[in-house]
Design a protein around this motif. Structure first.
Motif, PDB file in Angstrom:
ATOM      1  N   LEU A 106       0.832  -1.208   0.000  1.00 47.22           N
ATOM      2  CA  LEU A 106       0.000   0.000   0.000  1.00 47.22           C
ATOM      3  C   LEU A 106       0.864   1.254   0.000  1.00 47.22           C
ATOM      4  N   ASP A 107       1.873   1.296   0.854  1.00 50.00           N
ATOM      5  CA  ASP A 107       2.764   2.458   0.882  1.00 50.00           C
ATOM      6  C   ASP A 107       3.539   2.591  -0.426  1.00 50.00           C
ATOM      7  N   ALA A 109       2.315   1.809  -3.337  1.00 51.04           N
ATOM      8  CA  ALA A 109       1.340   2.411  -4.256  1.00 51.04           C
ATOM      9  C   ALA A 109       1.255   3.925  -4.033  1.00 51.04           C
ATOM     10  N   TYR A 110       1.239   4.348  -2.774  1.00 51.75           N
ATOM     11  CA  TYR A 110       1.228   5.781  -2.480  1.00 51.75           C
ATOM     12  C   TYR A 110       2.501   6.455  -2.997  1.00 51.75           C
ATOM     13  N   LEU A 111       3.621   5.772  -2.859  1.00 53.61           N
ATOM     14  CA  LEU A 111       4.892   6.304  -3.342  1.00 53.61           C
ATOM     15  C   LEU A 111       4.841   6.547  -4.850  1.00 53.61           C
ATOM     16  N   LEU A 112       4.161   5.655  -5.568  1.00 52.72           N
ATOM     17  CA  LEU A 112       4.038   5.789  -7.027  1.00 52.72           C
ATOM     18  C   LEU A 112       3.252   7.026  -7.449  1.00 52.72           C
ATOM     19  N   LYS A 113       2.514   7.611  -6.539  1.00 59.00           N
ATOM     20  CA  LYS A 113       1.820   8.859  -6.857  1.00 59.00           C
ATOM     21  C   LYS A 113       2.810  10.013  -6.967  1.00 59.00           C
ATOM     22  N   LYS A 114       3.965   9.852  -6.304  1.00 55.41           N
ATOM     23  CA  LYS A 114       4.944  10.933  -6.243  1.00 55.41           C
ATOM     24  C   LYS A 114       6.170  10.708  -7.117  1.00 55.41           C
ATOM     25  N   LYS A 115       6.656   9.462  -7.129  1.00 53.52           N
ATOM     26  CA  LYS A 115       7.930   9.187  -7.800  1.00 53.52           C
ATOM     27  C   LYS A 115       7.899   7.831  -8.486  1.00 53.52           C
ATOM     28  N   VAL A 161      -0.272  -6.789  -7.200  1.00 53.39           N
ATOM     29  CA  VAL A 161      -0.692  -6.301  -5.883  1.00 53.39           C
ATOM     30  C   VAL A 161      -0.585  -4.775  -5.821  1.00 53.39           C
ATOM     31  N   ILE A 162       0.523  -4.241  -6.281  1.00 54.71           N
ATOM     32  CA  ILE A 162       0.695  -2.779  -6.248  1.00 54.71           C
ATOM     33  C   ILE A 162      -0.350  -2.102  -7.136  1.00 54.71           C
ATOM     34  N   TYR A 163      -0.575  -2.657  -8.319  1.00 58.47           N
ATOM     35  CA  TYR A 163      -1.576  -2.104  -9.234  1.00 58.47           C
ATOM     36  C   TYR A 163      -2.961  -2.081  -8.574  1.00 58.47           C
ATOM     37  N   CYS A 164      -3.316  -3.161  -7.905  1.00 60.93           N
ATOM     38  CA  CYS A 164      -4.627  -3.212  -7.234  1.00 60.93           C
ATOM     39  C   CYS A 164      -4.752  -2.117  -6.183  1.00 60.93           C
ATOM     40  N   TYR A 165      -3.705  -1.911  -5.404  1.00 65.44           N
ATOM     41  CA  TYR A 165      -3.751  -0.844  -4.400  1.00 65.44           C
ATOM     42  C   TYR A 165      -3.888   0.531  -5.055  1.00 65.44           C
ATOM     43  N   THR A 166      -3.253   0.731  -6.199  1.00 63.50           N
ATOM     44  CA  THR A 166      -3.336   2.054  -6.841  1.00 63.50           C
ATOM     45  C   THR A 166      -4.758   2.385  -7.281  1.00 63.50           C
ATOM     46  N   LYS A 167      -5.575   1.390  -7.467  1.00 60.34           N
ATOM     47  CA  LYS A 167      -6.958   1.625  -7.889  1.00 60.34           C
ATOM     48  C   LYS A 167      -7.810   2.234  -6.779  1.00 60.34           C
ATOM     49  N   TYR A 168      -7.342   2.137  -5.540  1.00 60.35           N
ATOM     50  CA  TYR A 168      -8.157   2.568  -4.401  1.00 60.35           C
ATOM     51  C   TYR A 168      -7.536   3.694  -3.590  1.00 60.35           C
ATOM     52  N   ILE A 169      -6.481   4.294  -4.113  1.00 64.60           N
ATOM     53  CA  ILE A 169      -5.868   5.412  -3.374  1.00 64.60           C
ATOM     54  C   ILE A 169      -6.132   6.725  -4.080  1.00 64.60           C
TER      55      ILE A 169
END
Length: 169
Positions: A106-107, A109-115, A161-169
């Motif tokens: 999950l973290d 996935a959040y990191l992928l929003k920034k970098k 798994v990371i892709y799935c988390y990105t769908k909900y953040i």
């Protein structure tokens, strides 16, 4: 949803670094459709091959290599001998994360929003070498349960798994 930065899946060769083995080819052939499906780059590090060898891979995996070809056409496939700056933040995939460097999917996935991030997957029984583990900013246990995954299972699980988390953040 905010556009995400790119995840690069980095296959690290901890097999034979002098001979181009069938295991190398299979790992690339298996990773390419996963990377294509989940919008990732694919990089191979310390592989004993050149682009010509990659283009000559014959496989039934990934629609006969179609997805590897698409990654190459879109400049999303890399042959490297070191971590490149455009890969972003280096992350080691491991079932034994250093607690000081541990990051959850999950973290991540959040990191992928920034970098952008580059996630290493070690090929072979020995996984990633100590120097790679130490150079990584984070250690990702995709299972969050310290379950050791077979290489191809990890190759499929990490982007999914990371892709799935990105769908909900």
């Amino acid at each position: 949803m905010k556009k995400l930065k790119r995840l690069t899946l980095i296959l690290y060769n901890s097999y034979d670094k002098t001979r181009w083995h069938e295991a190398h080819k299979r790992a690339i052939a298996r990773a390419a459709p996963i990377c294509y499906a989940f919008d990732c780059n694919l990089a191979i590090m310390d592989f004993p091959c050149k682009m010509e060898d990659i283009l000559n891979i014959k496989t039934t995996i990934g629609n006969s290599g179609e997805y590897l070809e698409k990654l190459i056409e879109k400049n999303r496939f890399f042959i490297v001998d070191k971590f490149l700056p455009q890969f972003g933040i280096p992350i080691a995939s491991t079932s034994k994360p250093d607690e000081k460097k541990a990051i959850t999917p999950l973290d991540t996935a959040y990191l992928l929003k920034k970098k952008p991030i580059g996630v290493y997957v070690g090929l072979g029984r020995h996984g990633l070498p100590k120097d790679i583990m130490e150079s990584c900013v984070y250690h990702l246990d995709v299972t969050e349960k310290r379950v050791s995954l077979e290489t191809c299972t990890a190759i499929g699980s990490i982007p999914a798994v990371i892709y799935c988390y990105t769908k909900y953040i």
